[in-house]
Design an enzyme around this catalytic site. Structure first.
Site, short mmCIF file in Angstrom:
data_model
loop_
_atom_site.label_atom_id
_atom_site.label_comp_id
_atom_site.label_asym_id
_atom_site.label_seq_id
_atom_site.Cartn_x
_atom_site.Cartn_y
_atom_site.Cartn_z
N HIS A 115 122.13 6.84 97.92
CA HIS A 115 122.35 7.80 96.84
C HIS A 115 121.51 9.04 97.16
O HIS A 115 120.48 8.93 97.82
CB HIS A 115 121.86 7.14 95.54
CG HIS A 115 122.10 7.91 94.29
ND1 HIS A 115 121.30 8.94 93.90
CD2 HIS A 115 123.05 7.78 93.33
CE1 HIS A 115 121.74 9.42 92.73
NE2 HIS A 115 122.80 8.72 92.37
N ASP A 122 115.03 1.29 96.87
CA ASP A 122 115.76 1.88 95.75
C ASP A 122 116.50 0.73 95.07
O ASP A 122 117.52 0.24 95.57
CB ASP A 122 116.73 2.95 96.26
CG ASP A 122 117.61 3.51 95.14
OD1 ASP A 122 117.61 2.92 94.03
OD2 ASP A 122 118.31 4.51 95.38
N GLN A 126 120.43 -0.14 91.56
CA GLN A 126 121.62 -0.98 91.34
C GLN A 126 121.31 -2.47 91.49
O GLN A 126 122.20 -3.28 91.25
CB GLN A 126 122.74 -0.59 92.31
CG GLN A 126 123.24 0.84 92.18
CD GLN A 126 123.97 1.11 90.86
OE1 GLN A 126 124.31 0.20 90.10
NE2 GLN A 126 124.21 2.38 90.57
N LYS A 177 120.42 1.65 83.36
CA LYS A 177 121.45 0.86 84.03
C LYS A 177 121.28 -0.63 83.76
O LYS A 177 122.02 -1.46 84.27
CB LYS A 177 121.38 1.08 85.55
CG LYS A 177 121.74 2.51 85.98
CD LYS A 177 121.80 2.57 87.48
CE LYS A 177 121.68 3.97 88.04
NZ LYS A 177 122.82 4.83 87.78
N CYS A 199 127.37 10.69 93.82
CA CYS A 199 126.05 11.16 94.29
C CYS A 199 125.67 10.52 95.61
O CYS A 199 124.48 10.24 95.85
CB CYS A 199 124.96 10.94 93.24
SG CYS A 199 125.32 11.72 91.67
N1 C6P Z 1 123.70 6.16 90.35
C1 C6P Z 1 126.04 6.15 89.74
O1 C6P Z 1 127.00 6.43 89.01
P1 C6P Z 1 119.01 7.91 88.11
O2 C6P Z 1 120.15 8.86 87.91
O3 C6P Z 1 117.77 8.60 88.56
O4 C6P Z 1 118.83 6.98 86.96
O5 C6P Z 1 119.44 6.94 89.31
C2 C6P Z 1 119.66 7.49 90.58
C3 C6P Z 1 120.23 6.46 91.50
C4 C6P Z 1 119.48 6.09 92.60
N2 C6P Z 1 119.90 5.15 93.45
C5 C6P Z 1 121.08 4.52 93.28
C6 C6P Z 1 121.50 3.46 94.25
C7 C6P Z 1 121.89 4.87 92.20
O6 C6P Z 1 123.06 4.25 92.03
C8 C6P Z 1 121.46 5.86 91.29
C9 C6P Z 1 122.33 6.30 90.14
C10 C6P Z 1 124.64 6.44 89.28
O7 C6P Z 1 126.21 5.60 90.83
C11 C6P Z 1 124.53 7.82 88.70
S1 C6P Z 1 124.69 9.08 89.90
#
Ligand code: C6P
Length: 415
Positions: free
Chosen positions: A122, A199, A202, A225, A365
């Site tokens: 991401h 990270d 997910q 999430k 993203c």
């Molecule tokens: N992915 C998706 O629709 P945030 O936005 O900071 O809470 O998470 C960022 C992020 C970082 N790593 C991974 C693997 C992610 O999937 C995400 C967030 C969402 O896939 C929103 S872009």
């Protein structure tokens, strides 16, 4: 026995209609829905003991402080951190990773050093490292995605040199659903003296994660999430690393003593939490963790494996649809990215929305992965969580059949 209908009753939003149809919420990788117990925890905080934390001697402030620190304790237990002091509250995964980039990496990366990441990141676990290596005169190298959408570890030994200071990788891809062998990668990083950042945006919501078993140095995830509120996330840092780190944000509440000339820092983890924190949201995340713990992370994972297996089977009926991601469910989470011939994923999303089915479309993203590795402008993505059902997968497939009929020739499979 996992009782999905009982689980659904805990989520008030799931009984609403969208465009005259029952909501089928399949955009869980973007954000999850919230159980009533978590919503109640937020309302309870604001209606009974709203107050600032770590500042007051009055009853409300002490109640708020106790609840805030209890939430930290619950979340620490959830990921098996040695102590709640290993957890820093942040806004989200992106902020957690940036904290590491601006604090640890800014102090430790030097010219000629290397950061290793992967092709399936991401933007939140790629862009901060692009910046950090540029600032330091270091380099960024990437582990590749294999043909079967797993992470290709064959070049790991060449990638991990004595110059490698950090390996930053996703535990589960938000586009492919790929679960990476995190423990193995962390061990390989440590063999060359590098630190490892996971990270877990997910993974923590969907599989049992144990930071001591992984032995990672940093682990980042977002509350929203995993049935928790928006605006709260967590950075776990191993004690010996955290003790060496300088604060990223400076100001109120992170200090011990301040004179007009200088300041000394508060104990961990307060040293990293400048300013008034998101108290209600931290408490809400604690309630979400209670909810997930009561259901059992292994039961949640099992439910999602069964549901994704069913979905992948049903997708096979749609000859014009291509799905992306591993077929081996032992290395895949509940994420299914797909395309339908030349129909733009955005159009698929709109037709499905008319049927009450919410999915995400776009590059998720993860632009380099979608564009340069999958060679697609975008994908449509259905992502499952603990309350989704086979009937909802059926609604998705029916919606896709309608989409295919609607777009006629354009929906024929790409050559
Ligand atoms: N992915 C998706 O629709 P945030 O936005 O900071 O809470 O998470 C960022 C992020 C970082 N790593 C991974 C693997 C992610 O999937 C995400 C967030 C969402 O896939 C929103 S872009």
């Amino acid at each position: 026995m996992y009782d999905v209908s009982a689980v659904r009753n805990d989520f008030p939003i799931l009984s609403r209609q969208v465009n005259g149809k029952p909501l089928v919420y399949l955009d869980n990788a973007a954000t999850s829905q919230k159980p009533q117990s978590m919503i109640d925890a937020l309302v309870d905080y604001y209606s009974r003991y709203n107050s600032n934390v770590h500042r007051g001697v009055h009853t409300l402030s002490m109640e708020a402080t106790d609840a805030y620190e209890l939430a930290r304790q619950k979340i620490a237990t959830f990921i098996n951190a040695p102590s709640p002091d290993n957890l820093i509250f942040v806004r989200n995964t992106s902020e957690a990773i940036n904290l590491v980039a601006y604090s640890w990496a800014a102090a430790n990366l030097k010219k000629g050093d290397r950061v290793v990441s992967t092709e399936m990141e991401h933007h939140s676990n790629l862009v901060p490292w692009q910046h950090a290596v540029a600032e330091a005169g270091a380099e960024l190298k990437l582990m590749k995605m294999a043909e079967d959408y797993s992470l290709d570890l064959s070049e790991l030994d060449e990638l991990l040199t004595p110059q490698t200071k950090l390996v930053a990788f996703t535990q589960m891809s938000n586009v492919l659903g790929t679960i990476t062998p995190a423990k193995e990668i962390v061990a390989a990083a440590h063999r060359v003296g590098a630190l490892a950042l996971v990270d877990a945006a997910q993974s923590v919501p969907h599989i049992a994660v144990d930071v001591q078993d992984l032995d990672c140095d940093f682990l980042a995830f977002s509350g929203h999430k995993m049935a928790g509120p928006m605006g709260i996330g967590v950075l776990y840092v191993k004690s010996e690393v955290l003790e060496q780190m300088e604060p990223f944000l400076r100001g109120g509440e992170m200090v011990l003593e301040v004179t007009y000339e200088k300041a000394t820092w508060a104990d961990l983890p307060m040293k990293f939490e400048a300013g008034t924190p998101s108290v209600a949201d931290s408490i809400g995340l604690g309630a979400a963790v209670d909810y997930l713990t009561a259901l059992g992370m292994d039961n949640i994972r099992q439910h999602e494996v069964e549901l994704t297996t069913y979905a992948l089977e049903r997708f096979k009926e749609l000859e014009e649809v291509t799905t992306y991601g591993p077929t081996d469910m032992s290395i895949r989470g509940g994420v299914v990215s797909f395309t339908m011939g030349n129909v733009h994923p955005h159009d698929i999303g709109q037709v499905l929305d008319q049927a009450g089915v919410a999915i995400r479309t776009g590059h998720h993203c993860a632009m380099p992965l979608v564009r340069s590795r999958l060679h697609l402008p975008a994908t449509a993505r259905a992502s499952f969580y603990l309350y989704n059902t086979e009937a909802e997968v059926d609604a998705l497939i029916d919606g896709l059949k309608t989409t295919s009929r609607f777009f006629g020739d354009a929906s024929s499979r790409r050559s």
